[in-house]
Design a protein around this motif. Structure first.
Motif, PDB file in Angstrom:
ATOM      1  N   LEU A 105       0.825  -1.205   0.000  1.00  0.00           N
ATOM      2  CA  LEU A 105       0.000   0.000   0.000  1.00  0.00           C
ATOM      3  C   LEU A 105       0.860   1.256   0.000  1.00  0.00           C
ATOM      4  O   LEU A 105       0.600   2.196  -0.762  1.00  0.00           O
ATOM      5  N   ALA A 106       1.889   1.275   0.849  1.00  0.00           N
ATOM      6  CA  ALA A 106       2.759   2.443   0.918  1.00  0.00           C
ATOM      7  C   ALA A 106       3.439   2.708  -0.417  1.00  0.00           C
ATOM      8  O   ALA A 106       3.541   3.855  -0.873  1.00  0.00           O
ATOM      9  N   GLN A 107       3.889   1.639  -1.076  1.00  0.00           N
ATOM     10  CA  GLN A 107       4.565   1.791  -2.366  1.00  0.00           C
ATOM     11  C   GLN A 107       3.601   2.295  -3.438  1.00  0.00           C
ATOM     12  O   GLN A 107       3.946   3.181  -4.232  1.00  0.00           O
ATOM     13  N   GLU A 108       2.385   1.743  -3.446  1.00  0.00           N
ATOM     14  CA  GLU A 108       1.404   2.147  -4.454  1.00  0.00           C
ATOM     15  C   GLU A 108       0.954   3.595  -4.242  1.00  0.00           C
ATOM     16  O   GLU A 108       0.788   4.357  -5.214  1.00  0.00           O
ATOM     17  N   VAL A 109       0.756   3.967  -2.996  1.00  0.00           N
ATOM     18  CA  VAL A 109       0.367   5.348  -2.694  1.00  0.00           C
ATOM     19  C   VAL A 109       1.465   6.301  -3.143  1.00  0.00           C
ATOM     20  O   VAL A 109       1.199   7.329  -3.776  1.00  0.00           O
ATOM     21  N   GLN A 110       2.718   5.960  -2.844  1.00  0.00           N
ATOM     22  CA  GLN A 110       3.835   6.808  -3.231  1.00  0.00           C
ATOM     23  C   GLN A 110       3.925   6.954  -4.749  1.00  0.00           C
ATOM     24  O   GLN A 110       4.171   8.050  -5.272  1.00  0.00           O
ATOM     25  N   THR A 111       3.719   5.856  -5.443  1.00  0.00           N
ATOM     26  CA  THR A 111       3.771   5.882  -6.905  1.00  0.00           C
ATOM     27  C   THR A 111       2.708   6.811  -7.474  1.00  0.00           C
ATOM     28  O   THR A 111       2.983   7.622  -8.378  1.00  0.00           O
ATOM     29  N   ARG A 112       1.492   6.727  -6.936  1.00  0.00           N
ATOM     30  CA  ARG A 112       0.409   7.572  -7.428  1.00  0.00           C
ATOM     31  C   ARG A 112       0.640   9.042  -7.082  1.00  0.00           C
ATOM     32  O   ARG A 112       0.385   9.926  -7.905  1.00  0.00           O
ATOM     33  N   GLU A 113       1.134   9.302  -5.892  1.00  0.00           N
ATOM     34  CA  GLU A 113       1.393  10.689  -5.508  1.00  0.00           C
ATOM     35  C   GLU A 113       2.526  11.283  -6.343  1.00  0.00           C
ATOM     36  O   GLU A 113       2.470  12.451  -6.737  1.00  0.00           O
ATOM     37  N   ASN A 114       3.547  10.494  -6.621  1.00  0.00           N
ATOM     38  CA  ASN A 114       4.646  10.976  -7.466  1.00  0.00           C
ATOM     39  C   ASN A 114       4.144  11.311  -8.869  1.00  0.00           C
ATOM     40  O   ASN A 114       4.561  12.315  -9.467  1.00  0.00           O
ATOM     41  N   ALA A 115       3.256  10.472  -9.384  1.00  0.00           N
ATOM     42  CA  ALA A 115       2.711  10.718 -10.718  1.00  0.00           C
ATOM     43  C   ALA A 115       1.882  11.996 -10.748  1.00  0.00           C
ATOM     44  O   ALA A 115       1.961  12.790 -11.698  1.00  0.00           O
ATOM     45  N   LEU A 116       1.093  12.216  -9.693  1.00  0.00           N
ATOM     46  CA  LEU A 116       0.294  13.437  -9.616  1.00  0.00           C
ATOM     47  C   LEU A 116       1.188  14.670  -9.524  1.00  0.00           C
ATOM     48  O   LEU A 116       0.951  15.688 -10.187  1.00  0.00           O
ATOM     49  N   ALA A 117       2.217  14.586  -8.699  1.00  0.00           N
ATOM     50  CA  ALA A 117       3.132  15.724  -8.553  1.00  0.00           C
ATOM     51  C   ALA A 117       3.801  16.052  -9.875  1.00  0.00           C
ATOM     52  O   ALA A 117       3.924  17.229 -10.255  1.00  0.00           O
ATOM     53  N   THR A 118       4.218  15.035 -10.594  1.00  0.00           N
ATOM     54  CA  THR A 118       4.846  15.239 -11.900  1.00  0.00           C
ATOM     55  C   THR A 118       3.883  15.910 -12.868  1.00  0.00           C
ATOM     56  O   THR A 118       4.260  16.814 -13.627  1.00  0.00           O
ATOM     57  N   GLU A 119       2.634  15.508 -12.820  1.00  0.00           N
ATOM     58  CA  GLU A 119       1.623  16.078 -13.713  1.00  0.00           C
ATOM     59  C   GLU A 119       1.358  17.543 -13.383  1.00  0.00           C
ATOM     60  O   GLU A 119       1.245  18.388 -14.289  1.00  0.00           O
ATOM     61  N   VAL A 120       1.262  17.854 -12.092  1.00  0.00           N
ATOM     62  CA  VAL A 120       1.027  19.237 -11.673  1.00  0.00           C
ATOM     63  C   VAL A 120       2.184  20.130 -12.113  1.00  0.00           C
ATOM     64  O   VAL A 120       1.984  21.213 -12.675  1.00  0.00           O
ATOM     65  N   LEU A 121       3.403  19.685 -11.879  1.00  0.00           N
ATOM     66  CA  LEU A 121       4.578  20.475 -12.249  1.00  0.00           C
ATOM     67  C   LEU A 121       4.656  20.670 -13.759  1.00  0.00           C
ATOM     68  O   LEU A 121       4.967  21.759 -14.244  1.00  0.00           O
ATOM     69  N   ALA A 122       4.373  19.615 -14.512  1.00  0.00           N
ATOM     70  CA  ALA A 122       4.447  19.713 -15.969  1.00  0.00           C
ATOM     71  C   ALA A 122       3.428  20.708 -16.517  1.00  0.00           C
ATOM     72  O   ALA A 122       3.695  21.409 -17.501  1.00  0.00           O
ATOM     73  N   ALA A 123       2.264  20.801 -15.878  1.00  0.00           N
ATOM     74  CA  ALA A 123       1.222  21.706 -16.355  1.00  0.00           C
ATOM     75  C   ALA A 123       1.519  23.171 -16.017  1.00  0.00           C
ATOM     76  O   ALA A 123       1.195  24.072 -16.793  1.00  0.00           O
ATOM     77  N   LEU A 124       2.158  23.412 -14.866  1.00  0.00           N
ATOM     78  CA  LEU A 124       2.333  24.782 -14.396  1.00  0.00           C
ATOM     79  C   LEU A 124       3.692  25.386 -14.732  1.00  0.00           C
ATOM     80  O   LEU A 124       3.831  26.608 -14.826  1.00  0.00           O
ATOM     81  N   ARG A 125       4.689  24.549 -14.917  1.00  0.00           N
ATOM     82  CA  ARG A 125       6.041  25.065 -15.187  1.00  0.00           C
ATOM     83  C   ARG A 125       6.111  25.987 -16.409  1.00  0.00           C
ATOM     84  O   ARG A 125       6.794  27.009 -16.363  1.00  0.00           O
ATOM     85  N   PRO A 126       5.434  25.660 -17.510  1.00  0.00           N
ATOM     86  CA  PRO A 126       5.548  26.538 -18.686  1.00  0.00           C
ATOM     87  C   PRO A 126       5.022  27.953 -18.448  1.00  0.00           C
ATOM     88  O   PRO A 126       5.327  28.857 -19.226  1.00  0.00           O
ATOM     89  N   LEU A 127       4.237  28.152 -17.376  1.00  0.00           N
ATOM     90  CA  LEU A 127       3.647  29.453 -17.096  1.00  0.00           C
ATOM     91  C   LEU A 127       4.458  30.248 -16.074  1.00  0.00           C
ATOM     92  O   LEU A 127       4.088  31.372 -15.726  1.00  0.00           O
ATOM     93  N   ALA A 128       5.554  29.678 -15.585  1.00  0.00           N
ATOM     94  CA  ALA A 128       6.328  30.302 -14.517  1.00  0.00           C
ATOM     95  C   ALA A 128       7.757  30.584 -14.968  1.00  0.00           C
ATOM     96  O   ALA A 128       8.271  29.977 -15.909  1.00  0.00           O
ATOM     97  N   LEU A 129       8.396  31.508 -14.257  1.00  0.00           N
ATOM     98  CA  LEU A 129       9.783  31.864 -14.529  1.00  0.00           C
ATOM     99  C   LEU A 129      10.756  31.056 -13.676  1.00  0.00           C
ATOM    100  O   LEU A 129      11.896  30.823 -14.077  1.00  0.00           O
ATOM    101  N   ALA A 130      10.301  30.682 -12.484  1.00  0.00           N
ATOM    102  CA  ALA A 130      11.161  29.939 -11.563  1.00  0.00           C
ATOM    103  C   ALA A 130      10.275  29.180 -10.591  1.00  0.00           C
ATOM    104  O   ALA A 130       9.070  29.456 -10.476  1.00  0.00           O
ATOM    105  N   GLU A 131      10.884  28.232  -9.880  1.00  0.00           N
ATOM    106  CA  GLU A 131      10.132  27.446  -8.913  1.00  0.00           C
ATOM    107  C   GLU A 131      11.023  27.066  -7.737  1.00  0.00           C
ATOM    108  O   GLU A 131      12.244  26.979  -7.862  1.00  0.00           O
ATOM    109  N   LYS A 132      10.377  26.870  -6.604  1.00  0.00           N
ATOM    110  CA  LYS A 132      11.044  26.355  -5.408  1.00  0.00           C
ATOM    111  C   LYS A 132      10.187  25.205  -4.894  1.00  0.00           C
ATOM    112  O   LYS A 132       9.046  25.421  -4.481  1.00  0.00           O
ATOM    113  N   ILE A 133      10.739  23.995  -4.947  1.00  0.00           N
ATOM    114  CA  ILE A 133       9.982  22.807  -4.576  1.00  0.00           C
ATOM    115  C   ILE A 133      10.371  22.367  -3.173  1.00  0.00           C
ATOM    116  O   ILE A 133      11.556  22.160  -2.880  1.00  0.00           O
TER     117      ILE A 133
END
Length: 237
Positions: free
Chosen positions: A157-185
């Motif tokens: 469960l922990a591994q599957e949850v982590q995998t899904r959360e990582n995928a969501l984070a990647t998707e959020v960053l990919a969508a918003l990065r082109p609209l920003a000049l810089a980021e701090k994660i």
């Protein structure tokens, strides 16, 4: 007496401080310390200064008000200088670097994006898509199964949850990065699968907000995605 320092601005900033209260139960009057080309907004340090909701809110209110009148370099909460001479010495010693950063932040704002994944929803998703998870869930239901079964189920469960959360984070960053000049994660935590601040040009603020809202609507109730901004560029000063 020591001085509480809120922010650094250009000397050309309007610095309209009327009616704005600073930190402390009985806030001292806000004023400026001027260098050759820069100013610092300060007040006398209160005896009761504390990391409290009251003082944090007051600090942020001052910064937000100043930012509304032009670019600022916001200082972190709790910055105290010994006296005006100490403040002025820093303004003059770092005038070039501060002035350059103020130019870089002019017309730009910070947006903070945080996302949480509903625990029950992600567990349901794991059980729907993983045959192994369903089998272990059945084996350990109502306290059944072996110790190894329960351990394997928890790890899966922990591994599957982590995998899904990582995928969501990647998707959020990919969508918003082109609209920003810089980021701090910020590092992912148990609370947030994504926690990132973006520096965004004023002219792209509406596009950024709209894109973030579209993501939140797409994810529905399973994901709580919060966007704060536009804000003074705390993370990029």
């Amino acid at each position: 007496m020591s001085l509480y320092v809120y922010a650094i601005t250009k000397s050309s900033h309007p610095l309209d401080l009327a009616g704005i209260k600073g930190v402390g139960e009985s806030p001292a009057e806000l004023r400026t310390v001027r260098g050759d080309s820069l100013c610092a907004v300060v007040s006398e340090t209160p005896d009761d200064l504390a990391v409290s909701r009251r003082d944090l809110a007051a600090h942020q209110e001052v910064l937000g008000h100043l930012w509304g009148g032009g670019a600022v370099l916001p200082l972190s909460f709790g910055y105290v200088a010994s006296d005006e001479d100490a403040v002025r010495a820093v303004l003059e010693a770092r005038a070039e670097a501060f002035s350059q950063r103020l130019e870089e932040l002019t017309g730009r704002a910070e947006f903070n994006v945080k996302g949480t994944y509903d625990e029950d929803s992600v567990l349901r998703a794991v059980l729907q898509t993983s045959e192994q998870a369903r089998a272990l869930n059945e084996a350990t239901r109502d306290g059944g199964g072996t110790y190894d079964d329960r351990l394997a189920f928890g790890e899966l469960l922990a591994q599957e949850v982590q995998t899904r959360e990582n995928a969501l984070a990647t998707e959020v960053l990919a969508a918003l990065r082109p609209l920003a000049l810089a980021e701090k994660i910020a590092e992912p935590s148990q609370q947030y699968f994504v926690n990132v601040s973006f520096l965004v040009d004023e002219e792209r603020s509406k596009d950024f907000t709209r894109t973030a809202q579209e993501l939140a609507e797409r994810y529905g109730e399973d994901v709580d995605m919060r966007v704060r901004g536009p804000l003074p560029p705390y993370s990029f000063a």
